[in-house]
Design a protein around this motif. Sequence first.
Motif, PDB file in Angstrom:
ATOM      1  N   ASN A 306       0.816  -1.222   0.000  1.00  0.00           N
ATOM      2  CA  ASN A 306       0.000   0.000   0.000  1.00  0.00           C
ATOM      3  C   ASN A 306       0.846   1.268   0.000  1.00  0.00           C
ATOM      4  O   ASN A 306       0.367   2.341   0.391  1.00  0.00           O
ATOM      5  CB  ASN A 306      -0.964   0.019   1.193  1.00  0.00           C
ATOM      6  N   GLU A 307       2.089   1.148  -0.444  1.00  0.00           N
ATOM      7  CA  GLU A 307       2.944   2.325  -0.597  1.00  0.00           C
ATOM      8  C   GLU A 307       2.777   2.822  -2.027  1.00  0.00           C
ATOM      9  O   GLU A 307       3.652   2.684  -2.890  1.00  0.00           O
ATOM     10  CB  GLU A 307       4.397   1.971  -0.267  1.00  0.00           C
ATOM     11  N   TYR A 308       1.595   3.425  -2.260  1.00  0.00           N
ATOM     12  CA  TYR A 308       1.157   3.688  -3.630  1.00  0.00           C
ATOM     13  C   TYR A 308       1.987   4.760  -4.344  1.00  0.00           C
ATOM     14  O   TYR A 308       2.238   4.659  -5.542  1.00  0.00           O
ATOM     15  CB  TYR A 308      -0.319   4.092  -3.622  1.00  0.00           C
ATOM     16  N   ALA A 309       2.400   5.777  -3.632  1.00  0.00           N
ATOM     17  CA  ALA A 309       3.144   6.860  -4.280  1.00  0.00           C
ATOM     18  C   ALA A 309       4.479   6.366  -4.831  1.00  0.00           C
ATOM     19  O   ALA A 309       4.835   6.626  -5.989  1.00  0.00           O
ATOM     20  CB  ALA A 309       3.360   8.010  -3.295  1.00  0.00           C
ATOM     21  N   GLU A 310       5.217   5.643  -3.985  1.00  0.00           N
ATOM     22  CA  GLU A 310       6.512   5.131  -4.451  1.00  0.00           C
ATOM     23  C   GLU A 310       6.312   4.053  -5.518  1.00  0.00           C
ATOM     24  O   GLU A 310       7.071   3.979  -6.492  1.00  0.00           O
ATOM     25  CB  GLU A 310       7.324   4.584  -3.286  1.00  0.00           C
ATOM     26  N   ALA A 311       5.287   3.226  -5.345  1.00  0.00           N
ATOM     27  CA  ALA A 311       4.999   2.199  -6.352  1.00  0.00           C
ATOM     28  C   ALA A 311       4.701   2.850  -7.698  1.00  0.00           C
ATOM     29  O   ALA A 311       5.174   2.392  -8.744  1.00  0.00           O
ATOM     30  CB  ALA A 311       3.821   1.341  -5.905  1.00  0.00           C
ATOM     31  N   LEU A 335      -0.327   1.142 -12.496  1.00  0.00           N
ATOM     32  CA  LEU A 335      -0.088   2.569 -12.292  1.00  0.00           C
ATOM     33  C   LEU A 335      -1.411   3.309 -12.124  1.00  0.00           C
ATOM     34  O   LEU A 335      -1.548   4.164 -11.232  1.00  0.00           O
ATOM     35  CB  LEU A 335       0.693   3.139 -13.480  1.00  0.00           C
ATOM     36  N   LYS A 336      -2.391   2.977 -12.950  1.00  0.00           N
ATOM     37  CA  LYS A 336      -3.700   3.619 -12.840  1.00  0.00           C
ATOM     38  C   LYS A 336      -4.334   3.334 -11.480  1.00  0.00           C
ATOM     39  O   LYS A 336      -4.912   4.224 -10.838  1.00  0.00           O
ATOM     40  CB  LYS A 336      -4.612   3.124 -13.963  1.00  0.00           C
ATOM     41  N   GLN A 341      -5.680   5.230  -5.934  1.00  0.00           N
ATOM     42  CA  GLN A 341      -5.556   5.109  -4.486  1.00  0.00           C
ATOM     43  C   GLN A 341      -4.953   6.382  -3.879  1.00  0.00           C
ATOM     44  O   GLN A 341      -5.383   6.832  -2.809  1.00  0.00           O
ATOM     45  CB  GLN A 341      -4.698   3.892  -4.131  1.00  0.00           C
ATOM     46  N   ILE A 342      -3.976   6.951  -4.555  1.00  0.00           N
ATOM     47  CA  ILE A 342      -3.366   8.198  -4.083  1.00  0.00           C
ATOM     48  C   ILE A 342      -4.431   9.297  -4.040  1.00  0.00           C
ATOM     49  O   ILE A 342      -4.508  10.098  -3.074  1.00  0.00           O
ATOM     50  CB  ILE A 342      -2.190   8.605  -4.991  1.00  0.00           C
ATOM     51  N   HIS A 343      -5.264   9.381  -5.076  1.00  0.00           N
ATOM     52  CA  HIS A 343      -6.309  10.394  -5.138  1.00  0.00           C
ATOM     53  C   HIS A 343      -7.339  10.189  -4.019  1.00  0.00           C
ATOM     54  O   HIS A 343      -7.767  11.167  -3.366  1.00  0.00           O
ATOM     55  CB  HIS A 343      -7.002  10.331  -6.504  1.00  0.00           C
ATOM     56  N   SER A 347      -8.202  12.667  -0.906  1.00  0.00           N
ATOM     57  CA  SER A 347      -9.558  13.224  -0.802  1.00  0.00           C
ATOM     58  C   SER A 347     -10.220  12.892   0.523  1.00  0.00           C
ATOM     59  O   SER A 347     -11.257  13.460   0.871  1.00  0.00           O
ATOM     60  CB  SER A 347     -10.440  12.697  -1.943  1.00  0.00           C
ATOM     61  N   ALA A 348      -9.639  11.899   1.240  1.00  0.00           N
ATOM     62  CA  ALA A 348     -10.275  11.448   2.487  1.00  0.00           C
ATOM     63  C   ALA A 348     -10.152  12.495   3.585  1.00  0.00           C
ATOM     64  O   ALA A 348      -9.219  13.276   3.624  1.00  0.00           O
ATOM     65  CB  ALA A 348      -9.611  10.144   2.926  1.00  0.00           C
TER      66      ALA A 348
END
Length: 348
Positions: A306-311, A335-336, A341-343, A347-348
């Motif tokens: 769940n390290e989405y930014a680095e992934a 990537l999408k 997930q980052i968005h 937004s949360a």
Amino acid sequence: MTRAEAFEVVRPHGGMPSRAVTKRTKLLIVGELGWPLLDDGRPSNKLSRATTYGIPVASERRFLEWIGKAVPDSVHKTYSADQIASLSKLPSDTIEELAQFGLLDDRGGRFGFRDLASARQIAKLFSDGVGLSEIIRGVSQIRKWLPDVGLANVRFHPGPHRSLEIEQAGGRTDKNGQFVLAIDGSQHSPDELFGQAQFAEENGDIAEAERLYGILMKSDPSDASAPFNLGNLLREVARNVEAEAALRAATRADPTFAEAWYNLSDLLDAQGRPEAAIECLRAALEVAPEFADAIFNLALLLQRKNEYAEAADYWRRYLATDCQSDWAARARRSLKFCEMQIHLIASA
């Protein structure tokens, strides 16, 4: 030259030498004394993978020419067809026929010393009752796996019923390419032992391969090739603890051995140790930043954590090197997903 010497030549020219063949390999060099066939006539594992991936194969002699360490054969083409015929005791029309079939390599009607050696060997085979068609079939069989090989590289012998046998590195093959390498108790060079260990491995003799790789590891702890191969071998037979120890020995012997870090990471991930696997992939990319397979796997492991930014960064990095394969399609989907997930998190 030895494998280590070849690696030292490749690095300053911008290449990344590897002991393994992967889908990212650009070229496979087969040593002058390397043998391309197993005992049942099939190509060795590296040549099989090269064929599957469409990787070009070149001989050691060609490699030496490319790096300026050997004079191309064309410079040594000093014999005329008549001289070759006279020195080999073959008729002139036979010399022409051999050139047409590719058994002799003429350049503008001139031949070199290798061609003279080949012509003399053919003359001897003729006198022993081996036909030209049998010789052609023998050479054609070898050239399926080693395109540049010629009669000057191997030694042919007459076999039973006027058949043809081929000798190199202590063994013979029949016309179908079946090859048996004898392993005895005599002293061998490290390269010879390494070749014997690979041969044992490729023929399923795990105990013998492990024994020989062990000898090499003790005789030269600085050479990463033996522990790397041993680690891969032990993993295939599910001896994961010993496989990890061997692959770690390879990375200690050569911290720049990116494939060893990559394989160790894959082993650790399969054991449910993602943190350790990620560290190994980072080590691989530190020494080989363009190692696409390592980039892909690191992106995947980071995404799973769940390290989405680095992934996402690593997925983009992978797509910069590969934008068309099936793996690229998966990378785009991942990537999408990471961007979504980052968005959502933002937004949360």
